[in-house]
Design a protein around this motif. Structure first.
Motif, PDB file in Angstrom:
ATOM      1  N   UNK A 150       0.906  -1.221  -0.031  1.00  0.00           N
ATOM      2  CA  UNK A 150      -0.192   0.000   0.091  1.00  0.00           C
ATOM      3  C   UNK A 150       0.765   1.223   0.116  1.00  0.00           C
ATOM      4  N   UNK A 157       2.240   2.149  -3.626  1.00  0.00           N
ATOM      5  CA  UNK A 157       1.242   2.633  -4.320  1.00  0.00           C
ATOM      6  C   UNK A 157       1.243   4.282  -4.053  1.00  0.00           C
ATOM      7  N   UNK A 212       2.509   7.548  -6.242  1.00  0.00           N
ATOM      8  CA  UNK A 212       1.622   8.852  -6.677  1.00  0.00           C
ATOM      9  C   UNK A 212       2.116  10.029  -6.299  1.00  0.00           C
ATOM     10  N   UNK A 246     -12.619   2.148 -15.177  1.00  0.00           N
ATOM     11  CA  UNK A 246     -12.077   1.407 -14.369  1.00  0.00           C
ATOM     12  C   UNK A 246     -11.827   1.755 -12.814  1.00  0.00           C
ATOM     13  N   UNK A 288     -13.399   0.177  -9.660  1.00  0.00           N
ATOM     14  CA  UNK A 288     -12.507  -0.301  -8.476  1.00  0.00           C
ATOM     15  C   UNK A 288     -12.921   0.346  -7.015  1.00  0.00           C
ATOM     16  N   UNK A 346     -12.553  -1.557  -3.504  1.00  0.00           N
ATOM     17  CA  UNK A 346     -11.567  -1.221  -2.583  1.00  0.00           C
ATOM     18  C   UNK A 346     -12.184  -0.781  -1.266  1.00  0.00           C
ATOM     19  N   UNK A 349     -13.054  -4.092   0.469  1.00  0.00           N
ATOM     20  CA  UNK A 349     -11.746  -4.754   0.937  1.00  0.00           C
ATOM     21  C   UNK A 349     -11.014  -3.934   2.183  1.00  0.00           C
ATOM     22  N   UNK A 402      -5.387   1.652   1.609  1.00  0.00           N
ATOM     23  CA  UNK A 402      -6.217   1.360   0.777  1.00  0.00           C
ATOM     24  C   UNK A 402      -7.113   2.192   0.315  1.00  0.00           C
ATOM     25  N   UNK A 424      -5.635   5.225  -1.470  1.00  0.00           N
ATOM     26  CA  UNK A 424      -5.234   4.763  -2.817  1.00  0.00           C
ATOM     27  C   UNK A 424      -6.432   4.848  -3.646  1.00  0.00           C
ATOM     28  N   UNK A 425      -7.344   4.211  -3.158  1.00  0.00           N
ATOM     29  CA  UNK A 425      -8.613   3.979  -4.182  1.00  0.00           C
ATOM     30  C   UNK A 425      -9.116   5.543  -4.474  1.00  0.00           C
ATOM     31  N   UNK A 428      -7.461   8.240  -4.497  1.00  0.00           N
ATOM     32  CA  UNK A 428      -6.491   9.080  -5.260  1.00  0.00           C
ATOM     33  C   UNK A 428      -6.744   8.633  -6.575  1.00  0.00           C
ATOM     34  N   UNK A 429      -6.896   7.304  -6.980  1.00  0.00           N
ATOM     35  CA  UNK A 429      -7.224   6.729  -8.194  1.00  0.00           C
ATOM     36  C   UNK A 429      -8.096   7.422  -8.916  1.00  0.00           C
ATOM     37  N   UNK A 458      -9.204  10.500  -8.114  1.00  0.00           N
ATOM     38  CA  UNK A 458      -8.818  11.758  -8.530  1.00  0.00           C
ATOM     39  C   UNK A 458      -7.930  11.754 -10.013  1.00  0.00           C
ATOM     40  N   UNK A 459      -7.108  10.942 -10.000  1.00  0.00           N
ATOM     41  CA  UNK A 459      -6.244  10.810 -11.207  1.00  0.00           C
ATOM     42  C   UNK A 459      -7.258  10.772 -12.421  1.00  0.00           C
ATOM     43  N   UNK A 489      -4.028  14.612  -1.966  1.00  0.00           N
ATOM     44  CA  UNK A 489      -4.887  15.281  -2.878  1.00  0.00           C
ATOM     45  C   UNK A 489      -4.597  16.808  -2.880  1.00  0.00           C
ATOM     46  N   UNK A 549      -4.293  -7.305  -2.850  1.00  0.00           N
ATOM     47  CA  UNK A 549      -3.978  -6.176  -2.945  1.00  0.00           C
ATOM     48  C   UNK A 549      -3.310  -5.684  -4.247  1.00  0.00           C
ATOM     49  N   UNK A 600      -5.476  -5.355  -6.988  1.00  0.00           N
ATOM     50  CA  UNK A 600      -6.377  -4.294  -6.859  1.00  0.00           C
ATOM     51  C   UNK A 600      -5.609  -2.879  -7.155  1.00  0.00           C
ATOM     52  N   UNK A 601      -4.759  -2.723  -6.343  1.00  0.00           N
ATOM     53  CA  UNK A 601      -3.920  -1.489  -6.210  1.00  0.00           C
ATOM     54  C   UNK A 601      -2.398  -1.343  -7.009  1.00  0.00           C
ATOM     55  N   UNK A 619      -2.138   1.154 -10.049  1.00  0.00           N
ATOM     56  CA  UNK A 619      -2.320   2.301  -9.660  1.00  0.00           C
ATOM     57  C   UNK A 619      -0.903   3.171  -9.872  1.00  0.00           C
ATOM     58  N   UNK A 620       0.121   2.484  -9.477  1.00  0.00           N
ATOM     59  CA  UNK A 620       1.477   3.241  -9.792  1.00  0.00           C
ATOM     60  C   UNK A 620       1.552   3.113 -11.281  1.00  0.00           C
ATOM     61  N   UNK A 637      -0.204   6.160 -12.525  1.00  0.00           N
ATOM     62  CA  UNK A 637       0.198   7.351 -12.217  1.00  0.00           C
ATOM     63  C   UNK A 637       1.187   7.831 -13.109  1.00  0.00           C
ATOM     64  N   UNK A 677      -0.796  14.868 -12.908  1.00  0.00           N
ATOM     65  CA  UNK A 677      -1.407  13.412 -12.647  1.00  0.00           C
ATOM     66  C   UNK A 677      -2.826  13.609 -11.931  1.00  0.00           C
ATOM     67  N   UNK A 678      -2.934  14.836 -11.139  1.00  0.00           N
ATOM     68  CA  UNK A 678      -4.421  15.200 -10.701  1.00  0.00           C
ATOM     69  C   UNK A 678      -4.651  16.403 -11.327  1.00  0.00           C
TER      70      UNK A 678
END
Lengths: 932, 89
Positions: free
Chosen positions: A656, A659, A663, A791, A795, A799, A802, A823, A826-827, A829-830, A832-833, A914, B66, B69-70, B73-74, B77, B87-88
């Motif tokens: 975690x 990831x 970012x 996606x 997710x 997420x 989970x 987690x 991260x979800x 943030x995804x 946001x991206x 963020x 994990x 699922x995650x 994301x890297x 990004x 990226x944001x």
């Protein structure tokens, strides 16, 4: 117990005014006065007992290991001061009600005043050396707040800082001195120390201890050469000056002399140091008081001079002198408080305190004038006033001293000169302001102040006159009790009277009175003489000294801390190399008794990949993206290693973190220069490679050495107690939220603070945004690719589910609040991206700061909750519950704590990432939302 | 039988991870490297699951979940960074 109340009530009372408001001033002042009034009542109730020679005490154990007790005593000396502090304090409260202007914050003033009063009461009643010191420093701090009350004025801030620096530094010296005394005696108990005079004075550490204690007393009491802070403390509101200069603050220094008198006084060092310092201060203060033009300035230097008198008296080797010193403390407090309040009234009514502009005020304010004349006469030492009595005692005692051998006559002579000057400046103060022809060009037309504002002045003046007329009746009992404390029970017989017959002291007094009158009439010669000197502003000198100190310190810091991260790493690594390296050479060999673990192909491959990726990260650091990809591989390999060696919690956390880390780096990379400049030359690279290799070698050796040795660690305790003690099968989680929950609480608090700090930093930040990538290609036009958006949206619920699952079972299986929080973050943030800030903000307008703060709050409350059940902080309880589908779980209160961890992690991570992401959008953190 | 199958799969996945590493290191273009890293994450899922089967435990399942699922994301990004820099936004 009620003894403790004398100090505790004003302490609680410092909160009372905060409940009042600026609009309802009478209520605010009245409420504030309640606590000190009760405290005064308690003190008076003890009075009879104390005057009979009894010493009431009360003690509560505080830190017994350090010899620190919350111990209070009320002997005669304490009683004298308590009455002064509370009595004059109450008058000040009344006076302040009318003094403060509408714009001034009255509750704040009263709160500071009460805090200051508490610390003064603490000093005079402390029955333990360390406790005395604690209150001593509290007076420095609270007087800083009071002097700097008008913090918008540069004068006030500088004066406050100066007072804090000087008295604070003196306080540190005092601490050192008290510690020395404590070591000599073997106890910090006041009575034990006071009874150990022989022991202390024969010890070789006596002289340093004495010097340090005197340093503390002299800085506080503004003795030469530390007198300079006091005149600058005049920037304070007048009620503060009146309080600081009469009953408190500067009197703390002379109180200390009286308090420690039984233990420290009598030696030659004491007599010379105290006596001569007092004499010099007496003359210095009196001379400059004559020269000042500011009303408060005159009074300030006069205070310096009168403190000199008191110090001189404590330095004369005679018991009657000590009594005279105590008597003068009381007298000075009364007339000086009255005069300061008068000065405040004049300032208030006329709009100026410049003695050159003020004239003939008696026509406008006859009552005030009467008070000023009476109090001024007391200050000058005119017969029939209280000042006369103690001054004559001083002169009489100064005649007796053999301090300077054949030159001892100097002391009474100089004391007379001091009195003469004091007559002159008192005359100048009263005559120039209130008489001396009709008033002209006043900024405001004055009139009498409100009766209640004048009342405290009247009361004090009446005391001056009554004590002056009936000294034996009013003061003998109290003074004898106080002197008995300052002289270890050996109080001399007192004959306070106005008339002692024609004796040398009376003649000296008369000389001073007539000489003072003469000097006043010829004062222009003194002014002309003084003009030949270059004026020296103590504040400039002080500021110069401070700035010099700051510069030297800054240079020292700069040479070590130059902002180069490489440099810090260098020192750190070298230190480790030296310490750990030399320790390793002492061991008999690296291989311990344990066998190596078996090696398989997978491990070898993993190690090779990790090493290769690690090397590549460093070597390719100039090509940032590739270097970051390599770093990501190192992270992945680390997680796999955690999984392989049975640390699933760590594996999950590491994943975690990887990831979120990526970012963060991508966000930051956008704002950074796209290319790293070539920085290191070949020798430097060689040096760094060698250092890095050495460091790596040492860490590897240490690891190997530790892993091949059998280890008795605390782990076994945790493994055994995890289920019975914490109700969880996941030992890692039980350690985090239960065994070491207090650590975790501290950590999440730090995390939250760091996140808020970053948020504040981003607040005003404006960054350059590159319009193309490193190779000059323009950015793509597709802001939010549709596939990614879809996606990410899919997710998110998954997420969250989970993370909920991992959170819930974290106590028994790998997981917990920290991982779950990451987690969730991260979800989000995804999202946001993928969808951008606008889109997300519309659908979920969440503020992250409250979440993070709420997290810390929940965790803390869980801890505090244990108190309700009479358990220590953060005790956990647990029970079994059955939840359909998820199964049997043990719910511990620790899960609430874990919820706090979860919220803090989510809030803090998003607050950092963020908001960094929002920097380029209109939702950026900013002070002013409209501008954004 | 299962043991043999396990070991053969582990060996194969290890080799493929090494090959992924080669691609990340050599490139030639950035998208190649990013894709290789992503594949490496996918292959790690397999390794973890295989490890769990070998030990006959469910403990490692979440780690695999994990990553699944995650882990991407890297990659996302970095890709977004290549596309837009910011990226944001």
């Amino acid at each position: 117990m009620s003894l403790l109340l004398i100090v505790l009530l004003p302490l609680l009372g410092s909160l009372v005014p905060l409940m009042g408001s600026n609009e309802r001033r009478n209520a605010c002042a009245t409420m504030t006065a309640v606590a000190p009034t009760i405290a005064l009542g308690i003190a008076l109730a003890y009075m009879g007992q104390v005057l009979d020679g009894d010493i009431p005490r009360a003690a509560v154990s505080w830190i017994p290991a350090l010899g620190l007790e919350l111990a209070m005593r009320l002997d005669g000396l304490s009683l004298l001061f308590v009455l002064l502090i509370l009595g004059i304090g109450l008058l000040i409260i009344l006076y302040t009600r009318f003094y403060l202007a509408d714009g001034d914050d009255m509750p704040r003033f009263y709160a500071f005043l009460m805090l200051f009063m508490t610390s003064m009461l603490g000093i005079v009643m402390a029955d333990n050396l360390l406790l005395l010191w604690v209150f001593w420093e509290l007076t420095s701090l609270s007087s800083f707040l009071l002097i700097g009350y008008w913090y918008r004025q540069s004068e006030a801030r500088k004066g406050a800082r100066m007072a804090l620096t000087v008295t604070g530094a003196g306080g540190l010296a005092l601490l050192a001195g008290l510690l020395l005394i404590g070591q000599i005696v073997g106890s910090y108990d006041m009575q034990v120390v006071l009874d150990s005079r022989e022991l202390i004075q024969q010890d070789p550490r006596y002289l340093p201890a004495l010097l340090l204690v005197l340093l503390g007393a002299f800085t506080k009491s503004a003795q030469v050469p530390f007198q300079f802070w006091l005149p600058h403390a005049m920037a304070a509101p007048t009620p503060v000056s009146a309080f600081l200069h009469s009953a408190t603050m500067v009197k703390a220094g002379v109180f200390l002399l009286a308090r420690m008198h039984p233990a420290l006084a009598g030696s030659e060092a004491w007599l010379y140091l105290v006596g001569l310092t007092g004499l010099v201060t007496l003359l210095y203060g009196a001379y400059f008081a004559l020269l000042k033009h500011d009303l408060k300035g005159i009074l300030a230097f006069s205070t310096v001079s009168h403190l000199g008198i008191i110090t001189l008296l404590f330095g004369l080797d005679s018991r009657l002198a000590v009594v005279a010193g105590l008597f003068h403390i009381v007298n000075h407090a009364c007339f000086k408080a009255a005069l300061f309040m008068t000065a405040g009234i004049v300032d208030h009514e006329c709009g100026t305190r410049d003695i050159r502009k003020l004239k003939g005020l008696w026509r406008f304010m006859p009552l005030t004038t009467t008070m000023a004349v009476l109090a001024g006469a007391a200050m000058a030492g005119v017969p029939l006033f209280n000042g006369f009595l103690s001054k004559e005692m001083m002169l009489a005692e100064s005649l007796q001293t053999p301090l300077l051998g054949g030159l001892s006559w100097l002391i009474p002579a100089l004391a007379t000169v001091g009195s003469l000057l004091s007559v002159a400046y008192s005359l100048r103060l009263v005559r120039n302001v209130f008489f001396d022809g009709p008033a002209r060009d006043l900024p405001r037309t004055p009139h009498e102040p409100p009766r209640l504002m004048l009342a405290p002045v009247m009361l004090l003046t009446v005391i001056c006159v009554v004590v002056g007329l009936l000294p034996a009746l009013t003061m003998t009992a109290l003074l004898e009790a106080a002197a008995s404390a300052a002289l270890a029970g050996d109080s001399p017989e007192l004959h306070l009277a106005i008339w002692h017959g024609v004796n040398p002291a009376l003649l000296m007094s008369l000389t001073a009175l007539l000489g003072g009158l003469l000097l006043y009439l010829q004062r222009r010669h003194v002014f002309a003489f003084q003009r030949q000197f270059r004026p020296r502003d103590a504040r400039l000198l002080f500021e110069m000294g401070i700035q010099l100190g700051v510069r030297i310190a800054q240079r020292a810091i700069d040479s070590l801390e130059n902002g180069s991260l490489q440099r810090y790493m260098l020192w750190l690594v070298i230190a480790v190399l030296c310490v750990a390296g030399s320790a390793l050479t002492q061991t008999s060999g690296l291989q311990g008794p344990l066998e190596n673990q078996p090696l398989d192909g997978l491990l070898i491959a993993g190690a090779i990949i990790a090493m290769f990726a690690g090397l590549a990260t460093a070597i390719m650091h100039r090509r940032r993206l590739i270097s970051l990809l390599m770093l990501s591989i190192v992270g992945l390999m680390t997680s796999l290693a955690f999984a392989r060696f049975s640390a699933p919690d760590l594996a999950l956390t590491q994943l975690a973190v990887e990831v979120v880390n990526m970012i963060l780096l991508m966000l930051a990379l956008f704002f950074l220069p796209q290319k790293t400049p070539q920085e290191s030359g070949a020798p430097r690279i060689l040096r760094d490679v060698l250092l890095a290799a050495g460091f790596g070698g040492i860490v590897a050796s240490l690891n190997y050495a530790v892993l091949t040795r059998p280890l008795e660690s605390i782990s076994d305790f945790y493994l055994e107690n995890s289920v019975p003690g914490g109700g969880g099968h996941n030992v890692v989680n039980v350690i985090l939220v239960d065994f070491r929950g207090f650590d975790t609480l501290g950590e999440i608090t730090v995390l939250c603070i760091a996140a808020i700090g970053i948020y504040k930093l981003l607040n005003r930040l404006r960054l350059f945004m590159p319009s193309s990538d490193a190779d000059g290609r323009p950015w793509a036009l597709d802001h939010h690719p549709a596939i990614l958006g879809t996606v990410a949206q899919t997710i998110l619920p998954l997420a969250l589910l989970v993370s909920f699952f991992i959170f819930l079972r974290g106590h028994n299986a790998p997981g917990g609040g920290f991982i779950a929080g990451l987690i969730t973050a991260a979800a989000l943030l995804l999202l946001y991206i993928a969808r951008g800030v606008d889109w997300t903000q519309q659908r979920a307008p969440i503020q992250f700061q409250p979440i993070a703060v709420a997290g810390v709050g929940v965790a803390t409350l869980t801890g505090v909750g244990s108190f309700v059940f009479g358990q220590p902080f953060l005790t956990s309880a647990y029970g079994h519950f059955h939840i359909p589908l998820i199964g049997d779980i043990e719910l511990a209160t620790a899960i609430l704590f874990d919820l706090g961890v979860y919220l803090t992690v989510v809030g803090s991570t998003l607050m950092m990432l963020a908001n960094l992401g929002k920097m380029t959008t209109r939702h950026r953190p900013s002070k002013n939302k409209e501008q954004a | 039988m299962l043991d043999n199958a396990l070991w053969i799969s582990v060996a194969l996945f290890t080799v493929s991870i090494m090959l992924n590493l080669y691609r990340v290191a050599v490139g030639p273009a950035l998208p190649d490297r990013i894709l290789a890293l992503d594949t490496m994450y996918v292959n790690s899922i397999a390794l973890i699951v295989l490890f769990g089967i070998w030990l006959n435990t469910k403990t490692y399942f979440e780690a695999a979940l994990l990553i699944a699922m995650l882990g991407f994301i890297s990659t996302v990004a970095v890709c977004k960074y290549l596309l837009r820099g910011d990226i944001i936004e």
